[in-house]
Design an enzyme around this catalytic site. Structure first.
Site, PDB file in Angstrom:
ATOM      1  N   SER A   1       0.819  -1.208   0.000  1.00 58.99           N
ATOM      2  CA  SER A   1       0.000   0.000   0.000  1.00 58.99           C
ATOM      3  C   SER A   1       0.851   1.255   0.000  1.00 58.99           C
ATOM      4  O   SER A   1       0.337   2.349  -0.236  1.00 58.99           O
ATOM      5  CB  SER A   1      -0.859   0.042   1.262  1.00 58.99           C
ATOM      6  OG  SER A   1      -1.638  -1.104   1.361  1.00 58.99           O
TER       7      SER A   1
ATOM      8  N   HIS B   1      -1.418  -2.813  -7.138  1.00 52.81           N
ATOM      9  CA  HIS B   1      -2.131  -2.490  -5.895  1.00 52.81           C
ATOM     10  C   HIS B   1      -3.635  -2.656  -6.102  1.00 52.81           C
ATOM     11  O   HIS B   1      -4.293  -1.780  -6.652  1.00 52.81           O
ATOM     12  CB  HIS B   1      -1.773  -1.048  -5.477  1.00 52.81           C
ATOM     13  CG  HIS B   1      -2.334  -0.636  -4.161  1.00 52.81           C
ATOM     14  ND1 HIS B   1      -2.662   0.665  -3.862  1.00 52.81           N
ATOM     15  CD2 HIS B   1      -2.629  -1.360  -3.047  1.00 52.81           C
ATOM     16  CE1 HIS B   1      -3.135   0.716  -2.643  1.00 52.81           C
ATOM     17  NE2 HIS B   1      -3.133  -0.488  -2.125  1.00 52.81           N
TER      18      HIS B   1
ATOM     19  N   GLU C   1      -4.082   0.030  -8.986  1.00 57.62           N
ATOM     20  CA  GLU C   1      -3.056   1.070  -9.121  1.00 57.62           C
ATOM     21  C   GLU C   1      -1.781   0.343  -9.573  1.00 57.62           C
ATOM     22  O   GLU C   1      -1.288  -0.530  -8.854  1.00 57.62           O
ATOM     23  CB  GLU C   1      -2.834   1.708  -7.737  1.00 57.62           C
ATOM     24  CG  GLU C   1      -2.718   3.199  -7.717  1.00 57.62           C
ATOM     25  CD  GLU C   1      -2.489   3.743  -6.298  1.00 57.62           C
ATOM     26  OE1 GLU C   1      -2.489   2.988  -5.309  1.00 57.62           O
ATOM     27  OE2 GLU C   1      -2.292   4.961  -6.198  1.00 57.62           O
TER      28      GLU C   1
ATOM     29  N   ASN D   1      -3.456   5.814  -1.167  1.00 53.85           N
ATOM     30  CA  ASN D   1      -3.285   5.976   0.291  1.00 53.85           C
ATOM     31  C   ASN D   1      -2.711   7.327   0.684  1.00 53.85           C
ATOM     32  O   ASN D   1      -2.889   7.764   1.818  1.00 53.85           O
ATOM     33  CB  ASN D   1      -2.451   4.825   0.844  1.00 53.85           C
ATOM     34  CG  ASN D   1      -3.295   3.567   0.902  1.00 53.85           C
ATOM     35  OD1 ASN D   1      -4.356   3.562   1.510  1.00 53.85           O
ATOM     36  ND2 ASN D   1      -2.857   2.516   0.233  1.00 53.85           N
TER      37      ASN D   1
HETATM   38  N1  LIG Z   1      -6.103  -4.540   3.889  1.00 48.41           N
HETATM   39  C1  LIG Z   1      -6.314  -3.755   2.853  1.00 48.41           C
HETATM   40  O1  LIG Z   1      -7.410  -3.170   2.705  1.00 48.41           O
HETATM   41  C2  LIG Z   1      -5.246  -3.562   1.812  1.00 48.41           C
HETATM   42  C3  LIG Z   1      -5.582  -2.935   0.603  1.00 48.41           C
HETATM   43  C4  LIG Z   1      -4.620  -2.823  -0.406  1.00 48.41           C
HETATM   44  C5  LIG Z   1      -3.335  -3.316  -0.179  1.00 48.41           C
HETATM   45  N2  LIG Z   1      -3.015  -3.901   1.023  1.00 48.41           N
HETATM   46  C6  LIG Z   1      -1.649  -4.441   1.191  1.00 48.41           C
HETATM   47  O2  LIG Z   1      -1.701  -5.849   0.969  1.00 48.41           O
HETATM   48  C7  LIG Z   1      -0.694  -6.495   1.771  1.00 48.41           C
HETATM   49  C8  LIG Z   1      -1.354  -7.535   2.644  1.00 48.41           C
HETATM   50  O3  LIG Z   1      -2.286  -6.886   3.491  1.00 48.41           O
HETATM   51  P1  LIG Z   1      -3.468  -7.696   4.207  1.00 48.41           P
HETATM   52  O4  LIG Z   1      -4.428  -6.677   4.687  1.00 48.41           O
HETATM   53  O5  LIG Z   1      -3.914  -8.810   3.335  1.00 48.41           O
HETATM   54  O6  LIG Z   1      -2.666  -8.291   5.480  1.00 48.41           O
HETATM   55  P2  LIG Z   1      -3.092  -9.483   6.458  1.00 48.41           P
HETATM   56  O7  LIG Z   1      -2.477  -9.169   7.767  1.00 48.41           O
HETATM   57  O8  LIG Z   1      -4.559  -9.737   6.366  1.00 48.41           O
HETATM   58  O9  LIG Z   1      -2.356 -10.772   5.803  1.00 48.41           O
HETATM   59  C9  LIG Z   1      -0.972 -10.895   5.671  1.00 48.41           C
HETATM   60  C10 LIG Z   1      -0.635 -12.360   5.449  1.00 48.41           C
HETATM   61  O10 LIG Z   1       0.767 -12.459   5.135  1.00 48.41           O
HETATM   62  C11 LIG Z   1       1.245 -13.635   5.733  1.00 48.41           C
HETATM   63  N3  LIG Z   1       2.710 -13.601   5.809  1.00 48.41           N
HETATM   64  C12 LIG Z   1       3.506 -12.937   6.682  1.00 48.41           C
HETATM   65  N4  LIG Z   1       4.807 -13.200   6.413  1.00 48.41           N
HETATM   66  C13 LIG Z   1       4.831 -14.020   5.321  1.00 48.41           C
HETATM   67  C14 LIG Z   1       5.862 -14.648   4.569  1.00 48.41           C
HETATM   68  N5  LIG Z   1       7.152 -14.471   4.873  1.00 48.41           N
HETATM   69  N6  LIG Z   1       5.521 -15.443   3.533  1.00 48.41           N
HETATM   70  C15 LIG Z   1       4.214 -15.661   3.224  1.00 48.41           C
HETATM   71  N7  LIG Z   1       3.185 -15.092   3.910  1.00 48.41           N
HETATM   72  C16 LIG Z   1       3.492 -14.292   4.942  1.00 48.41           C
HETATM   73  C17 LIG Z   1       0.551 -13.674   7.090  1.00 48.41           C
HETATM   74  O11 LIG Z   1       0.602 -14.968   7.677  1.00 48.41           O
HETATM   75  C18 LIG Z   1      -0.874 -13.243   6.697  1.00 48.41           C
HETATM   76  O12 LIG Z   1      -1.670 -14.358   6.348  1.00 48.41           O
HETATM   77  C19 LIG Z   1       0.018  -5.385   2.538  1.00 48.41           C
HETATM   78  O13 LIG Z   1       1.167  -5.013   1.831  1.00 48.41           O
HETATM   79  C20 LIG Z   1      -1.015  -4.273   2.560  1.00 48.41           C
HETATM   80  O14 LIG Z   1      -0.434  -3.003   2.681  1.00 48.41           O
HETATM   81  C21 LIG Z   1      -3.940  -4.055   2.023  1.00 48.41           C
END
Ligand SMILES: NC(=O)c1ccc[n+]([C@@H]2O[C@H](COP(=O)([O-])OP(=O)(O)OC[C@H]3O[C@@H](n4cnc5c(N)ncnc54)[C@H](O)[C@@H]3O)[C@@H](O)[C@H]2O)c1
Length: 296
Positions: free
Chosen positions: A118, A139, A151, A189
């Site tokens: 993000s 993104h 994005e 963001n």
């Molecule tokens: N939540 C949102 O609305 C949103 C929107 C757009 C982008 N993002 C981005 O997407 C990414 C993920 O966010 P999220 O909300 O899904 O997070 P989340 O916390 O829901 O999930 C993250 C996952 O990554 C896993 N993980 C951690 N270390 C790891 C590794 N070494 N190898 C494999 N898996 C691993 C964790 O076990 C977990 O299941 C982030 O970079 C975030 O900024 C989030």
């Protein structure tokens, strides 16, 4: 593009996997937690059921979509022979740098390495690899199967070829890609997070309560959901990480995360994913109730 690997099975990883699999790509989801992988498949299955019930897809399409997905905690196995990797692991710079270094060592030379980050610099991530031209931001928005925007973020050395491939692929997923340049928080963001942060300051200073703040933004600005509900939806830990990246990246106090946001993340109140954020989701994600501590 035939095989796609998704790193991370959380909120975004399951949605990205769902979206590719529904368009008949073979998808491997890799996570360090087997529990999270199982939850991801259960979530995808539930979301597909909802689409079947609304007659957006047939039950045969649901079965085909699920058949296109496999899961593993074995990183090497999950990324082997992938044409594209979309990394959607926890928003943490050190973690992402390590993942990309490992990916660069394992993947075929032609594999494009995309990140769903993000806020973290695509150029910084690309710099730990020997394929800077093939590292790019892809993104997606939450919830991925529904939201149209992707994005597409170019790092300093991302090639035109990689950018065109990802723009085209996003269109094949029925999404609308917008190309942007690399800067902390990119476009989405950079604009959204200061609003969410300001809404939390407004709550902290007791200018209004949770429902009051969200109602002002829904009815007054025609936002489809209020900023505090949206923060719960994104995950308060994710919001905090993004604000910290922008605060450091721009060295500007206007991005400083509010103390209440920091406190809630420390308490494990991360929003929908933990059942408690600004709202209480103990009755399920769609039945929010205002969290007790914020009731007037
Ligand atoms: N939540 C949102 O609305 C949103 C929107 C757009 C982008 N993002 C981005 O997407 C990414 C993920 O966010 P999220 O909300 O899904 O997070 P989340 O916390 O829901 O999930 C993250 C996952 O990554 C896993 N993980 C951690 N270390 C790891 C590794 N070494 N190898 C494999 N898996 C691993 C964790 O076990 C977990 O299941 C982030 O970079 C975030 O900024 C989030």
């Amino acid at each position: 593009m035939k095989k796609i690997t998704i790193i991370g099975a959380g909120t975004m990883g399951n949605g990205i996997a769902h979206t590719f699999a529904q368009k008949d790509f073979k998808v491997s989801i890799v996570d360090i937690s087997d529990d999270n992988l199982q939850k991801a498949v259960a979530t995808i299955s539930k979301n597909l059921d909802r689409m079947v019930a609304k007659e957006k897809i047939t039950s045969e399409e649901k079965i085909k979509t699920l058949k296109n997905i496999d899961t593993t905690t074995d990183f090497n196995q999950g990324v082997a022979n992938s044409d594209l990797v979309v990394e959607a692991a926890t928003e943490n710079v050190e973690l992402k740098l390590k993942i990309f270094k490992d990916l660069d060592g394992i993947c075929k030379p032609e594999t494009i390495l995309a990140t769903n980050t993000s806020s973290i610099s695509i150029t910084q991530i690309a710099n730990v690899t020997n394929r800077k031209d093939k590292v790019i931001g892809m993104h997606f928005m939450n919830p991925v199967p529904i939201m149209k925007l992707v994005e597409v973020i170019r790092g300093k050395q991302t090639s035109d070829e990689s950018t065109n491939t990802i723009m085209q692929l996003s269109k094949e997923l029925n999404k609308i890609p917008v190309e942007v340049n690399d800067a902390p928080g990119f476009v989405a963001n950079r604009i959204l997070m200061p609003m969410i942060n300001e809404a939390i300051y407004t709550l902290e200073e007791n200018v209004s309560d949770v429902e009051g703040i969200d109602t002002v933004m829904i009815l007054g600005m025609s936002h489809p959901m209020g900023p505090l509900h949206l923060a719960d939806f994104i995950g308060l830990d994710v919001c905090l990480s993004i604000l910290q990246v922008m605060h450091e990246g721009f060295n500007d106090e206007k991005y400083k995360p509010s103390p209440l946001l920091i406190k809630m993340v420390k308490n494990g109140e991360l929003g929908i994913k933990t059942g408690q954020g600004f709202y209480d989701y103990s009755d399920g994600p769609r039945n929010k109730r205002v969290a007790d501590q914020f009731k007037k």
